[in-house]
Scaffold this motif. Structure first.
Motif, mmCIF file in Angstrom:
data_model
loop_
_atom_site.group_PDB
_atom_site.id
_atom_site.type_symbol
_atom_site.label_atom_id
_atom_site.label_comp_id
_atom_site.label_asym_id
_atom_site.label_seq_id
_atom_site.Cartn_x
_atom_site.Cartn_y
_atom_site.Cartn_z
ATOM 1 N N SER A 27 32.920 39.345 49.303
ATOM 2 C CA SER A 27 33.370 38.836 48.004
ATOM 3 C C SER A 27 33.685 37.352 48.095
ATOM 4 O O SER A 27 33.571 36.729 49.154
ATOM 5 C CB SER A 27 34.606 39.600 47.532
ATOM 6 O OG SER A 27 35.751 39.207 48.283
ATOM 7 N N THR B 238 40.011 48.616 36.723
ATOM 8 C CA THR B 238 38.611 48.584 37.122
ATOM 9 C C THR B 238 37.796 47.873 36.054
ATOM 10 O O THR B 238 38.321 47.504 34.992
ATOM 11 C CB THR B 238 38.060 50.011 37.351
ATOM 12 O OG1 THR B 238 36.737 49.928 37.878
ATOM 13 C CG2 THR B 238 38.041 50.803 36.056
ATOM 14 N N GLN C 23 31.558 58.306 47.014
ATOM 15 C CA GLN C 23 32.260 57.063 47.333
ATOM 16 C C GLN C 23 33.749 57.251 47.089
ATOM 17 O O GLN C 23 34.162 57.706 46.018
ATOM 18 C CB GLN C 23 31.737 55.913 46.469
ATOM 19 C CG GLN C 23 32.409 54.576 46.748
ATOM 20 C CD GLN C 23 31.960 53.481 45.794
ATOM 21 O OE1 GLN C 23 31.282 53.753 44.807
ATOM 22 N NE2 GLN C 23 32.333 52.260 46.084
ATOM 23 N N THR D 246 27.889 51.107 35.943
ATOM 24 C CA THR D 246 28.553 51.115 37.239
ATOM 25 C C THR D 246 30.030 50.830 37.037
ATOM 26 O O THR D 246 30.449 50.310 35.992
ATOM 27 C CB THR D 246 27.961 50.059 38.198
ATOM 28 O OG1 THR D 246 28.091 48.753 37.599
ATOM 29 C CG2 THR D 246 26.495 50.334 38.476
ATOM 30 N N ASP E 106 33.247 49.050 39.248
ATOM 31 C CA ASP E 106 33.623 48.348 40.463
ATOM 32 C C ASP E 106 34.925 47.594 40.233
ATOM 33 O O ASP E 106 35.616 47.804 39.249
ATOM 34 C CB ASP E 106 32.505 47.408 40.927
ATOM 35 C CG ASP E 106 32.099 46.397 39.867
ATOM 36 O OD1 ASP E 106 32.873 46.160 38.914
ATOM 37 O OD2 ASP E 106 30.994 45.836 39.986
ATOM 38 N N ARG E 107 35.256 46.701 41.181
ATOM 39 C CA ARG E 107 36.521 45.944 41.132
ATOM 40 C C ARG E 107 37.702 46.883 40.905
ATOM 41 O O ARG E 107 38.495 46.722 39.977
ATOM 42 C CB ARG E 107 36.450 44.857 40.051
ATOM 43 C CG ARG E 107 35.624 43.646 40.464
ATOM 44 C CD ARG E 107 35.148 42.813 39.304
ATOM 45 N NE ARG E 107 33.925 43.397 38.744
ATOM 46 C CZ ARG E 107 33.124 42.772 37.880
ATOM 47 N NH1 ARG E 107 33.423 41.548 37.497
ATOM 48 N NH2 ARG E 107 32.042 43.356 37.433
#
Length: 618
Positions: free
Chosen positions: A107, A540, A478, A527, A529-530
């Protein structure tokens, strides 16, 4: 609510028109255009948020803003973020809140997440490399800066951090002096040079281990120890046996001992346990191709040291059985004249056990491990563990022979002999954030279902059996730590046959709301993420392919709550603070961003920082 909205509807509306954003659901509060130390503003009860903002010179400026009011001030100018990693930590502990871990690999701002919240960053400023500490309250400070040499960073990228997060070890390159520093992360911020009494050392960053009682490292094939790191220097050099000390040290929980392999030639190693008082025990008299600790392996480690340093366990390979190597586990009392003891001995364990992993002590004299069979499961050892169960060997009470139990019991054999194969198959093991259970994922054979298995790791809960939390799932699962919860993203295990991803929230085992709750399903072009979490709130960003939607997941209900904002781009990092507010930047593709702090009720505060690209720090 009406008054609150009316305060700032003018400015956000103008921003929306300018940036093409959807902000209709947000309620806005004025961003206070004053400094943090302005009269009339009590920041003692408010939450500072550190932000790294691009400054037009190719570097970042560090700002601090108050998330409740938006007040902001410039703290540090012209820094650049460098790779950093926490060394010496087990891969299985990556989700644990009470262990340091590497975060943000690849990142814009890699970091080390600290156990007591806060993070460490490795940065460059002008011609110096330093360590930036963001503490649990959100305040940032430089704890060390060392001049660079030849245009290269002076500090190595691997840091040893104590399990409590109180201290960290960082080393310089040989060109920059070959020194070792201990950083105080909770006291007055003092930095102690531990190598003033020795010449430049070629320190291996992978070897750095530290606690309040001792600091350990290897350099030039030697093992070094600072027996009083808070006030003393490197005082103990241990050339224990022939060969070079390998850098993958296994540290006892009390910090007073390490297990280390000495290698004379490739594949010729001896295991040694060294203590801060100078005592050493050569565990394996004969050099052999013993399995390395494997701390970074998703199925490791294969060497474990008890919390008090009094017992060591290790894995080795014995002669092939029907063409296959047999993996065996041995233990030995440190400092004892007793020989090593084989734990996986016949007739308790079958001769064909050839797949062993995740060695660990849950007590000074209780060893746990997973053991399975490659032939019966069809899963090669390099791909995972199959036909397996989780076992404990209890040496308490001075036992020379352990009492062995099958803790998961999927084979139907709770006590020896363990004649029947277990039913667990997995390629990764993780301990959950509160260290209450193991989470197993992935059966690496074609067409097999990925799943999670919850099994308590507290000795008092050993009657807890394995529990399948996901079934009928084909594909990768995941696991993402989000505070005390775990976000589980998997191929949709519903019945609609749609190509979707299912998102579930796994709550703490001892919570009154324990269990895994369905949150949402993502379309095949979406998707998530974060993902970050704190205080029972998860933040998120959902990417729809053309817009980014910041969202909350409420730990108390598993409910997904979008914040009412859709933007072409959201900052690459977001932050959730103690008060449950999410801070992020948003704007057009390529920036600039406005930065905002939002609560779960969609009340938003614009932060009084420059409009530019950047991100909040953790």
């Amino acid at each position: 609510m009406t008054d609150h909205v009316s305060l700032r509807r003018d400015r956000p509306a103008a921003l929306a028109l300018l940036l093409g954003l959807s902000l209709a659901c947000l309620s806005w509060q004025s961003a206070t255009q004053v400094g943090l130390d302005s009269p009339g503003i009590d920041v003692s009860t408010m939450t500072p948020v550190p932000l790294a903002l691009e400054n037009g010179a190719g570097t970042y400026d560090l700002w601090s803003a108050i998330e409740e009011t938006g007040a902001a001030a410039l703290q540090i100018k012209d820094i650049d973020f460098l790779p950093i990693r926490a060394v010496g930590q087990r891969a299985v502990d990556a989700l644990r809140l009470d262990r340091p871990s590497t975060a943000g690999v690849g990142s814009a701002a890699p970091s080390i997440r600290l156990p007591k919240r806060g993070s460490l960053y490795r940065v460059r400023r002008d011609t110096r490399t330093g360590i930036l500490h963001v503490d649990a309250s959100g305040l940032a400070r430089m704890v060390l800066e060392v001049p660079d040499v030849g245009g290269q960073p002076s500090l190595l990228d691997g840091l040893g951090v104590s399990w409590r997060g109180d201290n960290a070890l960082v080393a310089t390159t040989v060109a920059a002096g070959g020194d070792i520093y201990m950083l105080d992360l909770v006291g007055l911020g003092s930095t102690k040079l531990l190598s003033a009494n020795v010449g430049p050392l070629a320190i291996d960053a992978d070897s750095l281990r530290v606690s309040r009682r001792a600091a350990w490292l290897t350099a030039d094939g030697d093992l070094w120890c600072a027996t009083d790191p808070a006030s003393g220097n490197l005082s103990l050099k241990l050339p224990l046996v022939p060969g070079d000390a390998l850098p993958e040290l296994v540290q006892s929980r009390n910090g007073e001992s390490v297990a280390v392999y000495y290698e004379e030639a490739p594949g010729e190693r001896r295991l040694v346990v060294a203590s801060r008082n100078g005592g050493t025990t050569v565990i394996t008299k004969q050099a052999s191709d013993y399995s390395l600790p494997g701390l970074d392996d998703p199925l490791g480690p294969w060497v474990a040291l008890s919390p008090d340093g009094g017992m060591v366990a290790f894995m080795t390979r014995e002669s092939p059985w029907h063409g296959k190597w047999s993996h065996e586990i041995f233990v030995r009392e440190v400092g004892s004249a007793q020989p090593v003891l084989k734990v996986t001995e016949e007739p308790s364990f079958p001769v064909y056990i050839d797949n062993v992993g995740v060695l660990g002590f849950v007590h000074d004299r209780v060893l746990t491990f997973f053991a399975g069979d490659e032939f019966l499961s069809g899963i090669p050892a390099e791909d995972g563990v199959g036909a397996a169960d989780w076992f404990a060997a209890d040496f308490k009470g001075g036992k020379t022979q352990p009492v062995v139990k099958n803790l998961t019991g999927t084979s139907g054999d709770p006590v020896p002999p363990f004649d029947q194969p277990g039913q667990l198959s997995f390629k990764e093991v993780l301990v959950d954030p509160l260290a209450e259970r193991f989470l197993l994922t992935g059966a690496p054979v074609a067409g097999a279902a990925d799943f999670l298995v919850s099994t308590a790791i507290d000795p008092d809960d050993w009657d807890t059996t394995a529990q399948e939390l996901l079934t009928g799932v084909v594909g990768d699962v995941q696991l993402v730590g989000a505070g005390s919860e775990v976000l589980v993203v998997s191929p949709d295990h519903g019945d609609d046959c749609e190509d979707e991803l299912a998102v579930d929230l796994l709550r703490p085992l001892d919570d009154t709301l324990a269990g895994m709750w369905s949150v949402t399903s993502l379309d095949d072009d979406e998707t998530m993420d974060r993902i970050v979490g704190r205080g029972g709130v998860v933040g998120t960003v959902i990417d729809t392919g053309w817009k980014r939607k910041p969202a909350f997941i409420l730990g108390s209900t598993g409910q997904l709550v979008t914040v009412g904002l859709k933007a072409p781009e959201v900052s690459p990092l977001i932050r959730v603070g103690d008060a449950g507010r999410m801070t992020f930047g948003f704007g057009p593709v390529g920036g600039p961003y406005q930065f905002v702090s939002v609560d779960v009720d969609r009340n938003a505060t614009l932060l009084a920082v420059p409009a530019t690209k950047g991100f909040p720090l953790h």
